[in-house]
Design a protein around this motif. Structure first.
Motif, short mmCIF file in Angstrom:
data_model
loop_
_atom_site.label_atom_id
_atom_site.label_comp_id
_atom_site.label_asym_id
_atom_site.label_seq_id
_atom_site.Cartn_x
_atom_site.Cartn_y
_atom_site.Cartn_z
N THR A 1 -5.02 3.71 -3.75
CA THR A 1 -6.48 3.73 -3.68
C THR A 1 -6.99 5.08 -4.15
O THR A 1 -6.60 6.13 -3.63
CB THR A 1 -6.96 3.46 -2.24
N LEU A 2 -7.86 5.05 -5.15
CA LEU A 2 -8.40 6.28 -5.75
C LEU A 2 -9.83 6.51 -5.27
O LEU A 2 -10.60 5.56 -5.09
CB LEU A 2 -8.38 6.17 -7.28
N ASN A 3 -10.17 7.76 -5.06
CA ASN A 3 -11.54 8.13 -4.72
C ASN A 3 -12.33 8.33 -6.02
O ASN A 3 -11.86 8.97 -6.96
CB ASN A 3 -11.57 9.41 -3.90
N ASP B 1 0.86 -1.18 0.00
CA ASP B 1 0.00 0.00 0.00
C ASP B 1 0.90 1.23 0.00
O ASP B 1 1.54 1.55 1.01
CB ASP B 1 -0.89 -0.03 1.25
N SER C 1 -19.71 7.96 -3.06
CA SER C 1 -18.24 7.91 -3.02
C SER C 1 -17.78 6.47 -2.80
O SER C 1 -18.31 5.76 -1.93
CB SER C 1 -17.70 8.80 -1.90
N ILE C 2 -16.84 6.05 -3.59
CA ILE C 2 -16.25 4.72 -3.45
C ILE C 2 -14.74 4.83 -3.56
O ILE C 2 -14.21 5.83 -4.05
CB ILE C 2 -16.79 3.74 -4.52
N ARG C 3 -14.07 3.81 -3.07
CA ARG C 3 -12.60 3.77 -3.14
C ARG C 3 -12.19 2.61 -4.04
O ARG C 3 -12.64 1.47 -3.84
CB ARG C 3 -11.98 3.63 -1.75
N ILE C 4 -11.38 2.90 -5.02
CA ILE C 4 -10.99 1.90 -6.02
C ILE C 4 -9.48 1.64 -5.92
O ILE C 4 -8.68 2.57 -6.11
CB ILE C 4 -11.33 2.36 -7.45
N PRO C 5 -9.06 0.41 -5.61
CA PRO C 5 -7.63 0.11 -5.60
C PRO C 5 -7.10 -0.05 -7.02
O PRO C 5 -7.71 -0.73 -7.85
CB PRO C 5 -7.56 -1.21 -4.82
N HIS D 1 -1.10 9.44 -7.92
CA HIS D 1 -1.63 9.31 -6.56
C HIS D 1 -0.65 8.65 -5.59
O HIS D 1 -1.05 8.21 -4.52
CB HIS D 1 -2.93 8.51 -6.60
N LYS E 1 -16.72 7.95 -7.85
CA LYS E 1 -18.16 7.91 -7.65
C LYS E 1 -18.75 6.72 -8.40
O LYS E 1 -18.32 6.39 -9.51
CB LYS E 1 -18.81 9.19 -8.18
N GLN F 1 -2.56 6.05 -11.97
CA GLN F 1 -2.20 5.74 -10.59
C GLN F 1 -0.89 6.38 -10.16
O GLN F 1 -0.66 6.61 -8.97
CB GLN F 1 -2.15 4.22 -10.35
#
Length: 423
Positions: A333-335, A276, A343-347, A384, A337, A381
């Protein structure tokens, strides 16, 4: 054909008379003995070292069977060095030395080759170099036995740079051959594809699998071979021992984990953990597994699965390891929609985080990027990570290297493999 292995030769050279046992490790048949008994010996002789001051012991040869006893090995070397003259001692396949009961202390600890090497080192006038094909030689308990006097030089099958330097010709053709038949040194002396394929198949079956079965007294050889096939078929894919165990009947996750450790100890495969990037922590699972040599992997699968994307990723991973990097799989992990605006978190994954001392490089392996959508998926990515370490996309579909608007380097895979100074 002499293959230059200057990287490893220079590593040995820089460690001369450093008061430690130089331990050359790596998969069998990758050139450890050649490096020590040919290349390094030739360098010593070229500097005027007397041939009599180089003691060579090859424990895998029949005339050295008696020296596979730690006391006999010690007494043999001492008998040739009693005059106290400074000498170099080369010992091949040191793991073949068996442990024995201490004949002087009933119930005492076993005597192993560690005691032999430490005792020889304590003379002060012997510079010791040994080869070994088992990574357990470098585990924490072994280093304790050496009392911080063991110095590992890990060597690998040929890099593409070494392979092409010896083979020559057209780089594109050489690269395709390298992805197919790998970098085991003997491959360069074989002429036909059939000879290369047969050699690699025999090597896998008659050397590596046999070694593992005999060394560890494998109870379920069919499971071991099934694990080999699974990992070979899924290089660069996320997996874990529990998932692999599910493919077998009545085989526990613990057995699979143990067998994978045996394969790693034999240097056939290596494991890359997920990291991570922003949380600065490792995930326990799943992991990715990569083959030490693509030729061996392809031979195991009878050259059926030739997906260039996976082969290229494995080749880049191996190249980073050869250059001395530890290699993790990055996760950011990206924020975002979802379709309902929540709101969701996408790895998102970064193929490789290459670490060496204080240096860090983020690398994506992308066989082809045909459009902006694919480009965005490969580089987004990078934005971030929260740091300014270098970012590189290694590609098969570009010519000259170039930087995009975000400072990300795009480079052709062959240029990446050939440019040792890039990272």
């Amino acid at each position: 054909m002499e293959i230059a292995r200057d990287q490893y030769l220079n590593e040995l050279d820089s460690r001369r008379w450093n008061g430690m046992v130089k331990i050359i490790t790596g998969i069998r048949r990758c050139g450890k003995s050649y490096l020590l008994f040919n290349l390094f010996k030739d360098r010593l002789l070229s500097e005027g070292i007397d041939p009599g001051d180089i003691i060579e012991i090859r424990l895998d040869e029949i005339d050295a069977v008696s020296l596979r006893d730690p006391i006999s090995l010690y007494e043999y070397v001492r008998s040739r060095t009693l005059d106290g003259r400074r000498r170099y001692v080369f010992i091949d396949e040191i793991q073949m030395v068996s442990k024995i009961k201490n004949p002087h202390i009933e119930g005492g600890e076993d005597i192993t080759f560690y005691e032999t090497l430490n005792s020889l080192l304590n003379t002060g006038y012997l510079d010791l170099y040994v080869t070994g094909s088992n990574s357990k030689m470098l585990s924490s308990d072994v280093l304790t036995q050496f009392r911080d006097r063991g110095d590992e030089v890990r060597i690998h099958p040929l890099s593409f740079f070494e392979y092409f330097s010896a083979k020559g010709g057209d780089k594109q053709i050489a690269y395709r051959d390298f992805l197919t038949f790998g970098g085991m040194p003997r491959i360069l002396s074989l002429n036909s594809d059939r000879e290369k394929a047969d050699y690699l198949k025999r090597l896998f079956t008659e050397t590596y699998i046999r070694d593992i079965r005999e060394r560890h007294n494998i109870e379920h050889p069919e499971v071991l071979e099934g694990i080999i096939d699974f990992i070979s078929s899924n290089i660069g894919s996320l997996s874990n021992p529990r998932q692999i165990a599910s493919h077998f009947k009545n085989v526990s996750e613990g057995t699979v984990r143990t067998y994978i450790d045996y394969l790693k100890d034999a240097f056939l495969f290596s494991e890359s953990q997920r990291y991570d990037v922003k949380g600065k922590r490792y995930f326990s699972y799943p992991q990715k597994y990569y083959c030490e040599d693509l030729g061996l992997r392809n031979a195991r699968l009878n050259f059926r699965q030739q997906e260039l994307t996976h082969l290229m990723e494995n080749a880049i991973y191996n190249e980073l390891r050869i250059r001395g990097y530890s290699v993790d799989v990055g996760v950011v992990t990206l924020n975002a929609k979802d379709s309902e605006g929540r709101s969701i978190r996408i790895p998102k994954e970064i193929d490789f985080i290459a670490n060496r001392y204080e240096e860090k490089v983020y690398i994506q392996s992308a066989f082809a990027i045909p459009d902006d959508v694919k480009l965005h998926s490969e580089v987004d990515q990078f934005k971030h990570t929260g740091d300014s370490f270098r970012k590189i996309v290694v590609r098969n579909d570009v010519g000259n290297r170039w930087f995009d608007g975000n400072g990300v380097l795009h480079i052709n895979v062959i240029d990446f493999m050939m440019d040792k100074e890039l990272i």
